[in-house]
Design a protein around this motif. Structure first.
Motif, short mmCIF file in Angstrom:
data_model
loop_
_atom_site.label_atom_id
_atom_site.label_comp_id
_atom_site.label_asym_id
_atom_site.label_seq_id
_atom_site.Cartn_x
_atom_site.Cartn_y
_atom_site.Cartn_z
N LEU A 226 0.82 -1.20 0.00
CA LEU A 226 0.00 0.00 0.00
C LEU A 226 0.86 1.26 0.00
N PRO A 227 0.44 2.29 -0.72
CA PRO A 227 1.17 3.56 -0.66
C PRO A 227 1.04 4.23 0.70
N SER A 228 -0.04 3.89 1.43
CA SER A 228 -0.25 4.40 2.79
C SER A 228 -1.19 3.43 3.49
N LEU A 229 -1.00 3.29 4.79
CA LEU A 229 -1.78 2.31 5.54
C LEU A 229 -3.12 2.90 5.99
N ASN A 230 -3.90 3.35 5.02
CA ASN A 230 -5.19 3.97 5.33
C ASN A 230 -6.17 3.67 4.21
N ALA A 231 -7.35 4.28 4.26
CA ALA A 231 -8.39 4.00 3.28
C ALA A 231 -7.96 4.40 1.87
N ASP A 232 -7.25 5.51 1.73
CA ASP A 232 -6.77 5.91 0.39
C ASP A 232 -5.83 4.86 -0.18
N GLY A 233 -4.96 4.32 0.65
CA GLY A 233 -4.08 3.26 0.20
C GLY A 233 -4.85 2.03 -0.23
N GLY A 234 -5.89 1.68 0.53
CA GLY A 234 -6.71 0.54 0.17
C GLY A 234 -7.44 0.74 -1.14
N GLU A 235 -7.91 1.95 -1.37
CA GLU A 235 -8.59 2.25 -2.64
C GLU A 235 -7.63 2.10 -3.81
N ALA A 236 -6.43 2.67 -3.68
CA ALA A 236 -5.47 2.61 -4.79
C ALA A 236 -5.09 1.17 -5.11
N ALA A 237 -4.85 0.36 -4.10
CA ALA A 237 -4.46 -1.03 -4.32
C ALA A 237 -5.60 -1.82 -4.95
N THR A 238 -6.83 -1.57 -4.52
CA THR A 238 -7.97 -2.31 -5.06
C THR A 238 -8.22 -1.95 -6.51
N ARG A 239 -8.05 -0.67 -6.86
CA ARG A 239 -8.19 -0.29 -8.27
C ARG A 239 -7.18 -1.04 -9.13
N ALA A 240 -5.95 -1.16 -8.63
CA ALA A 240 -4.92 -1.89 -9.38
C ALA A 240 -5.29 -3.36 -9.55
N LEU A 241 -5.86 -3.95 -8.52
CA LEU A 241 -6.23 -5.36 -8.60
C LEU A 241 -7.38 -5.58 -9.58
#
Length: 341
Positions: A226-241
Motif C-alpha cells: 500500500l502507498p499508505s496504511l489507510n483508506a486511500d491506500g486501500g482504494e489505490a491497491a484495489t483499483r490496481a487489482l
C-alpha cells in the motif's frame, strides 16, 4: 497587517516582584501554603492571577523526583486501532494520576526519533513506542539514559526489554484460513512495508496457511504494498487489482482502514461483496461492524494492549522485563461469508 508580539510567560520571579515577596515565599504558597500567613498568601495569589502565572509542572516534578508524565509514539493516531490503544494507556495511567503525551511517527523513523528526543527533553518517566522499523538500538540507548521503554504492538527482540504485542503470524493465518474455507484460492494481501514488523508477520501467517493447504504462495497469493496504511491506500491497491485479468476473488487487508478503502472501491465499481470478491480486514475497530457490508476482521485486544503496556512501564526500570503476547481472534461478518457468484 501587524501582529502583536507574543507575551512572555510569567515566571516565579515575576510573581515574587509583583507580590513584593521572595521567590521562596511564592514556592511555599504553591507547594506548602500552610507555611505562609493568610495575608501574604492572598497577596501572592493575587499576583499569580494578575500575571496569569502557570507553574512549570515538569520542572517541579524533576526537582522533586516525582515525574508523572509518560509518552507514547504510535504509527498513526488517526487510525482507530491506535486511538483505542491510547485510550487503554490513558485509563491505566489515570489510576495513578499520570499524564500521557501521544505522538504519531507516520511510519517515519526520523519523525519517531524527533519525538523521542522531545519526550526526553521534557523529562518523561518513560515511553511506549510502536517502532517504525525493526531497529530498536536507539530505544535501548534511551533506556540506558534513564528513560523507561516498553515496545508497543511489537515483541521485544531482546529478553531484557519489556513489550506488549499480538501474535500477528497467527492473525494472518486466521484470515487466510477463513478465506480458504470459503473456497478462495486466489488471494490478494494488501500489505504495508515489510520493515514494519506487523506487516511482515501477517504475511508470514498468510503464507503458512496457504502452504498448509497445499497451495504455493507464489502462485496463489498476490501481495500489493500500500502507498499508505489507510483508506486511500486501500482504494489505490484495489483499483490496481481490479484492472488485472486474473484478479483475485478475496482480499485480505493489513488493517481495517485499508479494508474500508477496498470496500468503497468495490462498491463504486459494482463488484459484489462477498459474491465476487470477499474482504477481510485486521484490528476489528469500532466501525467494522457498522459498515453497509459488515467487515470480517481479525480482532486485537486494543484497550488491553494499552493498559498492559502502561502497567509494565509504571513498574519502573528495575523491574524484570516481561514480554506479553495476546492472541487474536477472527470475527466473521458479511464481507467474507456467503454464497459466491
Amino acid at each position: 497587517m501587524t501582529t502583536e508580539p507574543q507575551r512572555r510567560r510569567a515566571s516565579v520571579s515575576d510573581v515574587a516582584r509583583r507580590a513584593q515577596v521572595s521567590v521562596g515565599t511564592v514556592s511555599n504558597v504553591l507547594n506548602r501554603p500552610d507555611r505562609v500567613s493568610p495575608a501574604t498568601r492572598e497577596r501572592v495569589l493575587a499576583a499569580i492571577d494578575d500575571l496569569s502565572f502557570v507553574p512549570n509542572g515538569s520542572a517541579r516534578q524533576l526537582r522533586a523526583g516525582t515525574i508523572t508524565t509518560v509518552g507514547a509514539i504510535v504509527l498513526d493516531i488517526a487510525n482507530p486501532f491506535f486511538t483505542d490503544v491510547a485510550r487503554g494507556i490513558e485509563d491505566r495511567l489515570a489510576r495513578d494520576d499520570y499524564t500521557l503525551m501521544v505522538a504519531s511517527s507516520e511510519e517515519d523513523p526520523e519523525r519517531e526519533s524527533r519525538y523521542l528526543r522531545l519526550f526526553e527533553e521534557h523529562g518523561v518517566r518513560g515511553v511506549m513506542v510502536v517502532p517504525a522499523t525493526d531497529r530498536v538500538d536507539h530505544l535501548l540507548a534511551l533506556r540506558e539514559r534513564g528513560v523507561g521503554v516498553v515496545l508497543l504492538d511489537r515483541p521485544a527482540p531482546t529478553p531484557d526489554l519489556s513489550s506488549v504485542a499480538v501474535d500477528d503470524v497467527r492473525g494472518g493465518e486466521l484470515a487466510a484460513q477463513h478465506l480458504l474455507d470459503q473456497g478462495h484460492t486466489r488471494v490478494a494481501f494488501l500489505n504495508g512495508p515489510h520493515s514494519i514488523r506487523q506487516c511482515a508477520d501477517r504475511l508470514r501467517g498468510v503464507e503458512h496457511a496457504l502452504a498448509a493447504a497445499g497451495l504455493d504462495p507464489a502462485e496463489h497469493l498476490t501481495e500489493i504494498t500500500l502507498p499508505s496504511l489507510n483508506a486511500d491506500g486501500g482504494e489505490a491497491a484495489t483499483r490496481a487489482l481490479l484492472a488485472r485479468e486474473d484478479r483475485p476473488t478475496a482480499l485480505f487487508c493489513v488493517n481495517d482502514l485499508a479494508a474500508l478503502g477496498a470496500l468503497r472501491t468495490l462498491r463504486r465499481e459494482g463488484v459484489d461483496v462477498p459474491g465476487e470478491v470477499a474482504v477481510v480486514g485486521y484490528d476489528d475497530v469500532a466501525f467494522a461492524a457498522e459498515l453497509a457490508t459488515p467487515l470480517t476482521s481479525v480482532r486485537q485486544p486494543t484497550h488491553l494492549l494499552g493498559e498492559r503496556a502502561a502497567d509494565l512501564l509504571l513498574r519502573g526500570r528495575d523491574a524484570v522485563a516481561e514480554q506479553v503476547v495476546f492472541q487474536p481472534e477472527l470475527v466473521v461478518r458479511a464481507s467474507s461469508a456467503g454464497d459466491r457468484a
